[in-house]
Design an enzyme around this catalytic site. Structure first.
Site, PDB file in Angstrom:
ATOM      1  N   SER A 147      95.079  47.639  62.498  1.00  0.00           N
ATOM      2  CA  SER A 147      96.021  48.655  62.965  1.00  0.00           C
ATOM      3  C   SER A 147      97.315  48.557  62.176  1.00  0.00           C
ATOM      4  O   SER A 147      97.707  47.465  61.748  1.00  0.00           O
ATOM      5  CB  SER A 147      96.323  48.429  64.451  1.00  0.00           C
ATOM      6  OG  SER A 147      97.411  49.235  64.867  1.00  0.00           O
ATOM      7  N   TYR A 161      98.251  43.008  71.714  1.00  0.00           N
ATOM      8  CA  TYR A 161      97.318  43.862  70.964  1.00  0.00           C
ATOM      9  C   TYR A 161      97.660  43.834  69.475  1.00  0.00           C
ATOM     10  O   TYR A 161      96.790  43.603  68.627  1.00  0.00           O
ATOM     11  CB  TYR A 161      97.388  45.292  71.513  1.00  0.00           C
ATOM     12  CG  TYR A 161      96.716  46.329  70.636  1.00  0.00           C
ATOM     13  CD1 TYR A 161      95.334  46.494  70.657  1.00  0.00           C
ATOM     14  CD2 TYR A 161      97.474  47.141  69.781  1.00  0.00           C
ATOM     15  CE1 TYR A 161      94.728  47.449  69.844  1.00  0.00           C
ATOM     16  CE2 TYR A 161      96.869  48.088  68.978  1.00  0.00           C
ATOM     17  CZ  TYR A 161      95.495  48.239  69.013  1.00  0.00           C
ATOM     18  OH  TYR A 161      94.898  49.171  68.203  1.00  0.00           O
TER      19      TYR A 161
HETATM   20  N1  LIG Z   1      93.734  55.723  67.599  1.00  0.00           N
HETATM   21  C1  LIG Z   1      94.675  55.064  66.921  1.00  0.00           C
HETATM   22  O1  LIG Z   1      95.782  55.579  66.665  1.00  0.00           O
HETATM   23  C2  LIG Z   1      94.420  53.676  66.428  1.00  0.00           C
HETATM   24  C3  LIG Z   1      95.407  53.083  65.617  1.00  0.00           C
HETATM   25  C4  LIG Z   1      95.201  51.808  65.110  1.00  0.00           C
HETATM   26  C5  LIG Z   1      94.030  51.132  65.414  1.00  0.00           C
HETATM   27  N2  LIG Z   1      93.094  51.705  66.216  1.00  0.00           N
HETATM   28  C6  LIG Z   1      91.880  50.944  66.477  1.00  0.00           C
HETATM   29  O2  LIG Z   1      90.771  51.729  66.123  1.00  0.00           O
HETATM   30  C7  LIG Z   1      89.637  51.325  66.885  1.00  0.00           C
HETATM   31  C8  LIG Z   1      88.994  52.545  67.504  1.00  0.00           C
HETATM   32  O3  LIG Z   1      89.957  53.154  68.369  1.00  0.00           O
HETATM   33  P1  LIG Z   1      89.885  54.706  68.746  1.00  0.00           P
HETATM   34  O4  LIG Z   1      91.193  55.293  68.428  1.00  0.00           O
HETATM   35  O5  LIG Z   1      88.649  55.324  68.219  1.00  0.00           O
HETATM   36  O6  LIG Z   1      89.860  54.573  70.340  1.00  0.00           O
HETATM   37  P2  LIG Z   1      88.832  55.094  71.454  1.00  0.00           P
HETATM   38  O7  LIG Z   1      88.515  56.516  71.218  1.00  0.00           O
HETATM   39  O8  LIG Z   1      89.465  54.672  72.721  1.00  0.00           O
HETATM   40  O9  LIG Z   1      87.503  54.220  71.176  1.00  0.00           O
HETATM   41  C9  LIG Z   1      87.504  52.844  71.402  1.00  0.00           C
HETATM   42  C10 LIG Z   1      86.086  52.323  71.375  1.00  0.00           C
HETATM   43  O10 LIG Z   1      86.119  50.909  71.688  1.00  0.00           O
HETATM   44  C11 LIG Z   1      85.321  50.678  72.843  1.00  0.00           C
HETATM   45  N3  LIG Z   1      85.843  49.667  73.747  1.00  0.00           N
HETATM   46  C12 LIG Z   1      87.051  49.671  74.382  1.00  0.00           C
HETATM   47  N4  LIG Z   1      87.111  48.616  75.235  1.00  0.00           N
HETATM   48  C13 LIG Z   1      85.927  47.972  75.135  1.00  0.00           C
HETATM   49  C14 LIG Z   1      85.382  46.828  75.755  1.00  0.00           C
HETATM   50  N5  LIG Z   1      86.045  46.136  76.689  1.00  0.00           N
HETATM   51  N6  LIG Z   1      84.135  46.429  75.419  1.00  0.00           N
HETATM   52  C15 LIG Z   1      83.432  47.116  74.499  1.00  0.00           C
HETATM   53  N7  LIG Z   1      83.882  48.221  73.881  1.00  0.00           N
HETATM   54  C16 LIG Z   1      85.120  48.637  74.195  1.00  0.00           C
HETATM   55  C17 LIG Z   1      85.340  52.000  73.595  1.00  0.00           C
HETATM   56  O11 LIG Z   1      84.284  52.031  74.537  1.00  0.00           O
HETATM   57  P3  LIG Z   1      84.515  52.685  76.018  1.00  0.00           P
HETATM   58  O12 LIG Z   1      84.088  54.108  75.873  1.00  0.00           O
HETATM   59  O13 LIG Z   1      83.629  51.869  76.922  1.00  0.00           O
HETATM   60  O14 LIG Z   1      85.965  52.546  76.361  1.00  0.00           O
HETATM   61  C18 LIG Z   1      85.222  52.981  72.444  1.00  0.00           C
HETATM   62  O15 LIG Z   1      83.896  53.094  72.011  1.00  0.00           O
HETATM   63  C19 LIG Z   1      90.154  50.307  67.899  1.00  0.00           C
HETATM   64  O16 LIG Z   1      89.908  48.997  67.419  1.00  0.00           O
HETATM   65  C20 LIG Z   1      91.658  50.576  67.940  1.00  0.00           C
HETATM   66  O17 LIG Z   1      92.378  49.424  68.309  1.00  0.00           O
HETATM   67  C21 LIG Z   1      93.263  52.966  66.724  1.00  0.00           C
END
Ligand SMILES: NC(=O)c1ccc[n+]([C@@H]2O[C@H](COP(=O)([O-])OP(=O)(O)OC[C@H]3O[C@@H](n4cnc5c(N)ncnc54)[C@H](OP(=O)(O)O)[C@@H]3O)[C@@H](O)[C@H]2O)c1
Length: 256
Positions: A147, A161
């Protein structure tokens, strides 16, 4: 976008792929001919898009779920993966989230442990468990989602985080050296502010609009902006001389 046979005969594992960035990454690997284990998140039964269900029925995808905040969740997922794949060409550790905003003064041990177990420990546990299968592939790649907050520290309430993402970035650099003799490359993708459910939960509309205005490219990112970097870093034919790197995808939000 990439050649439709780029990942033919390649076994790919993508975690956190039931929605958001991971879902788009899984879609693009499937479009390039890979066989994909799609970790769909914590629970089965979420509304999954047709392309995943079709890929599952054609045995190009296996959909698994596991809670990585639970003790043993990542180990169970690894066991299920190894029952299906005897080699793993690509591991994408992407599952993660903030779980909440936890001010430093009131953070509980349980909150701390849940954030670390999900964003940090699960990456270590899954990587360790799949290493023999990654070595067996010959020329494998690991791509970890970190991130922008690993560099900036993030916003109030996200300290653990952000620090866990910095851990994964540094862990990946160390692994890149350690695993190079096994032909395994290790890199990271670092998203900026990407419009997924993530921000529906943790950021207000006003905060997102403020962020948008501060980004040189004047827009928030999308999962589609991020996914090609994962495929690029996973393909030896495209990035065979790249290891130990972090690719920042943020529209210029952080330039250093
Ligand atoms: N969006 C951003 O701006 C951003 C920025 C920097 C980094 N990231 C990183 O990018 C990655 C993907 O995020 P995203 O934006 O695509 O978010 P998202 O749409 O919320 O997707 C997150 C994914 O991780 C899974 N997950 C969450 N908690 C979990 C748990 N306890 N056990 C197993 N799986 C779990 C979720 O499954 P569920 O459906 O069960 O919740 C979902 O499939 C993450 O690592 C996040 O930290 C995102």
């Amino acid at each position: 976008m990439f050649h439709p046979r780029l990942f033919e005969n390649r076994n790919v594992v993508v975690t956190g792929a039931g929605r958001g960035i991971g879902l788009e990454v899984a879609r693009q690997f499937l479009d390039c001919g890979a066989k994909v284990i799609v970790h769909t998140g914590r629970k089965p039964g979420r509304d999954l898009p047709d392309f995943l269900l079709t890929a599952e029925s054609e045995r190009r995808a296996l959909l698994l779920n596991a809670d990585f905040s639970a003790v043993g969740g990542a180990a169970q997922f690894a066991e299920d993966t190894l029952a299906f794949f005897d080699k793993v060409d690509v591991l994408v550790n992407n599952a993660g989230t903030m779980l909440g905003r936890f001010p430093a003064a009131t953070l509980t041990d349980a909150e701390y442990e849940a954030v670390v177990r999900l964003n940090q420990t699960s990456v270590v546990a899954l990587t360790r468990a799949l290493l023999p299968a990654l070595k067996a592939a010959g020329g494998a790649a690991i791509v970890n989602t970190v991130s922008i907050s690993a560099l900036t520290g993030g916003s109030p309430g996200s300290s653990i985080y952000s620090a866990s993402k910095a851990f994964v970035a540094t862990y990946s650099k160390a692994l890149a050296r350690e695993l190079a003799p096994d032909g395994i490359r290790v890199n990271c993708v670092s998203p900026g502010t990407i419009e997924t459910d993530f921000h529906e939960r943790y950021s207000s509309r006003e905060k997102l609009e403020q962020t948008r205005k501060s980004i040189p490219l004047q827009r928030l990112g999308t999962a589609e902006d991020c996914a090609p970097a994962y495929l690029f870093l996973a393909a030896p034919s495209l990035s065979g001389y790249i290891t130990g790197q972090v690719v920042e995808i943020n529209g210029g939000q952080l330039i250093c």
